[in-house]
Motif scaffolding. Structure first.
Motif, PDB file in Angstrom:
ATOM      1  N   GLU A 155      39.575  26.945  12.248  1.00 34.08           N
ATOM      2  CA  GLU A 155      39.082  25.713  12.840  1.00 34.08           C
ATOM      3  C   GLU A 155      38.805  24.658  11.773  1.00 34.08           C
ATOM      4  OE1 GLU A 155      36.643  27.690  16.593  1.00 34.08           O
ATOM      5  OE2 GLU A 155      35.586  27.274  14.712  1.00 34.08           O
ATOM      6  N   ASN A 156      38.586  23.445  12.236  1.00 33.24           N
ATOM      7  CA  ASN A 156      38.130  22.351  11.385  1.00 33.24           C
ATOM      8  C   ASN A 156      36.873  21.754  11.982  1.00 33.24           C
ATOM      9  OD1 ASN A 156      41.454  21.777  10.817  1.00 33.24           O
ATOM     10  ND2 ASN A 156      40.051  21.856   9.089  1.00 33.24           N
ATOM     11  N   LEU A 157      35.948  21.393  11.120  1.00 36.26           N
ATOM     12  CA  LEU A 157      34.729  20.691  11.516  1.00 36.26           C
ATOM     13  C   LEU A 157      34.889  19.221  11.146  1.00 36.26           C
ATOM     14  CD1 LEU A 157      31.731  20.505  12.384  1.00 36.26           C
ATOM     15  CD2 LEU A 157      31.136  21.127  10.022  1.00 36.26           C
ATOM     16  N   VAL A 158      34.640  18.336  12.101  1.00 36.49           N
ATOM     17  CA  VAL A 158      34.722  16.906  11.866  1.00 36.49           C
ATOM     18  C   VAL A 158      33.405  16.251  12.267  1.00 36.49           C
ATOM     19  CG1 VAL A 158      35.951  14.762  12.346  1.00 36.49           C
ATOM     20  CG2 VAL A 158      37.197  16.931  12.350  1.00 36.49           C
ATOM     21  N   VAL A 159      32.808  15.523  11.343  1.00 38.43           N
ATOM     22  CA  VAL A 159      31.608  14.740  11.631  1.00 38.43           C
ATOM     23  C   VAL A 159      32.033  13.287  11.810  1.00 38.43           C
ATOM     24  CG1 VAL A 159      29.400  13.908  10.727  1.00 38.43           C
ATOM     25  CG2 VAL A 159      30.066  16.311  10.398  1.00 38.43           C
ATOM     26  N   PHE A 160      31.682  12.703  12.958  1.00 44.07           N
ATOM     27  CA  PHE A 160      32.006  11.318  13.282  1.00 44.07           C
ATOM     28  C   PHE A 160      30.777  10.453  13.013  1.00 44.07           C
ATOM     29  CE2 PHE A 160      34.662  14.042  15.793  1.00 44.07           C
ATOM     30  CZ  PHE A 160      35.902  13.415  15.887  1.00 44.07           C
ATOM     31  N   ALA A 161      30.951   9.341  12.296  1.00 38.80           N
ATOM     32  CA  ALA A 161      29.814   8.480  11.973  1.00 38.80           C
ATOM     33  C   ALA A 161      30.253   7.031  11.912  1.00 38.80           C
ATOM     34  CB  ALA A 161      29.198   8.907  10.640  1.00 38.80           C
ATOM     35  N   HIS A 162      29.279   6.104  12.067  1.00 36.40           N
ATOM     36  CA  HIS A 162      29.588   4.678  12.001  1.00 36.40           C
ATOM     37  C   HIS A 162      28.610   3.971  11.066  1.00 36.40           C
ATOM     38  CE1 HIS A 162      26.377   4.625  15.092  1.00 36.40           C
ATOM     39  NE2 HIS A 162      26.144   3.374  14.672  1.00 36.40           N
ATOM     40  N   LEU A 163      29.048   2.842  10.534  1.00 39.45           N
ATOM     41  CA  LEU A 163      28.257   2.049   9.595  1.00 39.45           C
ATOM     42  C   LEU A 163      27.084   1.395  10.310  1.00 39.45           C
ATOM     43  CD1 LEU A 163      28.248   0.898   6.614  1.00 39.45           C
ATOM     44  CD2 LEU A 163      29.407  -1.102   7.580  1.00 39.45           C
ATOM     45  N   ASP A 185      25.777  -0.207  -1.067  1.00 37.39           N
ATOM     46  CA  ASP A 185      25.640   1.081  -0.412  1.00 37.39           C
ATOM     47  C   ASP A 185      26.034   0.941   1.049  1.00 37.39           C
ATOM     48  OD1 ASP A 185      24.668   2.079  -2.756  1.00 37.39           O
ATOM     49  OD2 ASP A 185      22.570   2.187  -2.110  1.00 37.39           O
ATOM     50  N   ALA A 186      26.912   1.827   1.509  1.00 39.86           N
ATOM     51  CA  ALA A 186      27.311   1.849   2.922  1.00 39.86           C
ATOM     52  C   ALA A 186      26.604   3.028   3.577  1.00 39.86           C
ATOM     53  CB  ALA A 186      28.820   1.993   3.053  1.00 39.86           C
ATOM     54  N   THR A 187      25.693   2.731   4.497  1.00 42.20           N
ATOM     55  CA  THR A 187      24.937   3.781   5.177  1.00 42.20           C
ATOM     56  C   THR A 187      25.521   4.017   6.568  1.00 42.20           C
ATOM     57  OG1 THR A 187      22.908   3.257   3.976  1.00 42.20           O
ATOM     58  CG2 THR A 187      22.672   4.495   6.019  1.00 42.20           C
ATOM     59  N   PHE A 188      25.741   5.284   6.883  1.00 45.24           N
ATOM     60  CA  PHE A 188      26.347   5.671   8.151  1.00 45.24           C
ATOM     61  C   PHE A 188      25.392   6.551   8.939  1.00 45.24           C
ATOM     62  CE2 PHE A 188      29.744   4.731   5.229  1.00 45.24           C
ATOM     63  CZ  PHE A 188      30.680   4.055   5.992  1.00 45.24           C
ATOM     64  N   VAL A 189      25.486   6.456  10.257  1.00 48.25           N
ATOM     65  CA  VAL A 189      24.709   7.328  11.131  1.00 48.25           C
ATOM     66  C   VAL A 189      25.680   8.219  11.905  1.00 48.25           C
ATOM     67  CG1 VAL A 189      24.634   5.669  13.053  1.00 48.25           C
ATOM     68  CG2 VAL A 189      22.875   7.438  12.860  1.00 48.25           C
ATOM     69  N   VAL A 190      25.323   9.490  12.038  1.00 42.11           N
ATOM     70  CA  VAL A 190      26.187  10.460  12.702  1.00 42.11           C
ATOM     71  C   VAL A 190      26.179  10.239  14.209  1.00 42.11           C
ATOM     72  CG1 VAL A 190      26.527  12.920  13.196  1.00 42.11           C
ATOM     73  CG2 VAL A 190      25.897  12.185  10.880  1.00 42.11           C
ATOM     74  N   ASP A 191      27.370  10.157  14.778  1.00 40.47           N
ATOM     75  CA  ASP A 191      27.528  10.052  16.231  1.00 40.47           C
ATOM     76  C   ASP A 191      27.687  11.429  16.862  1.00 40.47           C
ATOM     77  OD1 ASP A 191      27.533   7.173  16.314  1.00 40.47           O
ATOM     78  OD2 ASP A 191      29.541   7.262  15.435  1.00 40.47           O
ATOM     79  N   SER A 192      28.457  12.291  16.209  1.00 39.36           N
ATOM     80  CA  SER A 192      28.677  13.640  16.723  1.00 39.36           C
ATOM     81  C   SER A 192      29.287  14.496  15.624  1.00 39.36           C
ATOM     82  CB  SER A 192      29.604  13.631  17.945  1.00 39.36           C
ATOM     83  OG  SER A 192      30.902  13.165  17.587  1.00 39.36           O
ATOM     84  N   ALA A 193      29.222  15.795  15.822  1.00 43.39           N
ATOM     85  CA  ALA A 193      29.864  16.752  14.923  1.00 43.39           C
ATOM     86  C   ALA A 193      30.547  17.789  15.808  1.00 43.39           C
ATOM     87  CB  ALA A 193      28.856  17.413  14.001  1.00 43.39           C
ATOM     88  N   ASP A 194      31.861  17.908  15.668  1.00 42.23           N
ATOM     89  CA  ASP A 194      32.615  18.771  16.566  1.00 42.23           C
ATOM     90  C   ASP A 194      33.559  19.684  15.786  1.00 42.23           C
ATOM     91  OD1 ASP A 194      31.801  17.679  19.260  1.00 42.23           O
ATOM     92  OD2 ASP A 194      32.537  15.858  18.316  1.00 42.23           O
ATOM     93  N   THR A 195      33.772  20.863  16.337  1.00 37.52           N
ATOM     94  CA  THR A 195      34.686  21.838  15.753  1.00 37.52           C
ATOM     95  C   THR A 195      35.909  21.961  16.642  1.00 37.52           C
ATOM     96  OG1 THR A 195      32.825  23.070  14.791  1.00 37.52           O
ATOM     97  CG2 THR A 195      34.927  24.212  14.953  1.00 37.52           C
ATOM     98  N   PHE A 196      37.092  21.956  16.008  1.00 38.74           N
ATOM     99  CA  PHE A 196      38.341  22.001  16.745  1.00 38.74           C
ATOM    100  C   PHE A 196      39.231  23.125  16.224  1.00 38.74           C
ATOM    101  CE2 PHE A 196      37.029  17.515  16.285  1.00 38.74           C
ATOM    102  CZ  PHE A 196      36.765  17.217  17.622  1.00 38.74           C
ATOM    103  N   ALA A 197      39.878  23.818  17.136  1.00 35.35           N
ATOM    104  CA  ALA A 197      40.866  24.816  16.751  1.00 35.35           C
ATOM    105  C   ALA A 197      42.042  24.122  16.078  1.00 35.35           C
ATOM    106  CB  ALA A 197      41.338  25.598  17.970  1.00 35.35           C
ATOM    107  N   LYS A 198      42.615  24.770  15.069  1.00 36.24           N
ATOM    108  CA  LYS A 198      43.725  24.157  14.337  1.00 36.24           C
ATOM    109  C   LYS A 198      44.916  23.829  15.240  1.00 36.24           C
ATOM    110  CE  LYS A 198      42.040  24.288  10.136  1.00 36.24           C
ATOM    111  NZ  LYS A 198      42.459  25.308   9.169  1.00 36.24           N
TER     112      LYS A 198
END
Length: 225
Positions: free
Chosen positions: A216-224, A168-181
């Motif tokens: 827009e697009n929503l991108v969630v950034f996370a790391h292991l 199992d690879a567990t990730f923690v969220v660093d940020s969640a950002d929305t960007f215009a296309k």
């Protein structure tokens, strides 16, 4: 893993349904995933040239690997993801592979299954050093889809990717950002990383009926961890 992709279907005469955002109709598939994913190959909605299926996202985008001469941090060997678990938003979904078509476009997960996520199989797998790409629909003609509540994730939230090797690879969220296309930060999202990271991607914003696309697009950034 066998691909379960379907050909894109352009939304036509779709009756609006009650969706995850008030006043936003549900459509056959999220066009934004396609447009966003094209930036993997150096374009913004149009392929910039032949796609090399052996290339990782940073190479296809013409980005120099940032970690080529540095050791990676915590990471796992390559293994296909099998299931995505995000307890906070009640996601428990299987994976399908996302591939690139002849025009150089990354195909979205099939819209026939609202509880399905896809990963860019020619890139890194979740847990390997680099940025693994995981995409899912926000809605369909039937109902809200797997990433309908992705916007609720915040810094510190955790999610898990189950893998074919039994780890199992567990990730923690660093940020969640929305960007215009039209102002999408390709390098920030797709550039190579020294550590094992994940990008969770879906559509956001309003649906532009003239462009037949979300704005827009929503991108969630996370790391292991």
């Amino acid at each position: 893993m066998a691909s379960r992709l379907s050909s894109p279907v352009e939304p036509q005469s779709v009756t609006p349904l009650q969706g995850p955002r008030s006043g936003v109709p549900l459509f056959v598939w999220c066009v934004g995933i396609l447009v966003l994913a094209l930036s993997l190959f150096g374009g913004h909605g149009k392929p910039s040239g032949p796609f090399d299926p052996s290339a990782k996202p940073h190479a296809a985008a013409g980005l120099a690997p940032s970690s080529a001469a540095r050791p990676a941090g915590k990471h796992l060997p390559r293994s296909e993801p099998t299931r995505l678990l995000i307890p906070k938003i009640d996601v428990d979904a299987p994976f399908t592979e996302l591939a690139v078509d002849a025009a150089g476009k990354l195909q979205p997960p099939t819209a026939d299954d609202t509880n399905l996520v896809g990963w860019y199989a020619k890139g890194v797998s979740p847990g390997e050093p680099g940025a693994a790409i995981i995409a899912g629909h926000v809605d369909t003609t039937i109902s809200a889809a797997v990433f309908a509540n992705l916007r609720e994730l915040e810094e510190g939230d955790q999610f898990t990717v189950k893998r074919a090797d039994g780890r199992d690879a567990t990730f923690v969220v660093d940020s969640a950002d929305t960007f215009a296309k039209d102002d999408f930060p390709d390098k920030r999202v797709y550039a190579d990383t020294r550590d094992a990271e994940v990008r969770l991607i879906t559509c956001a914003g309003d649906y532009d009926h003239s462009a037949k696309d979300y704005t827009e697009n929503l991108v969630v950034f996370a790391h292991l961890v």
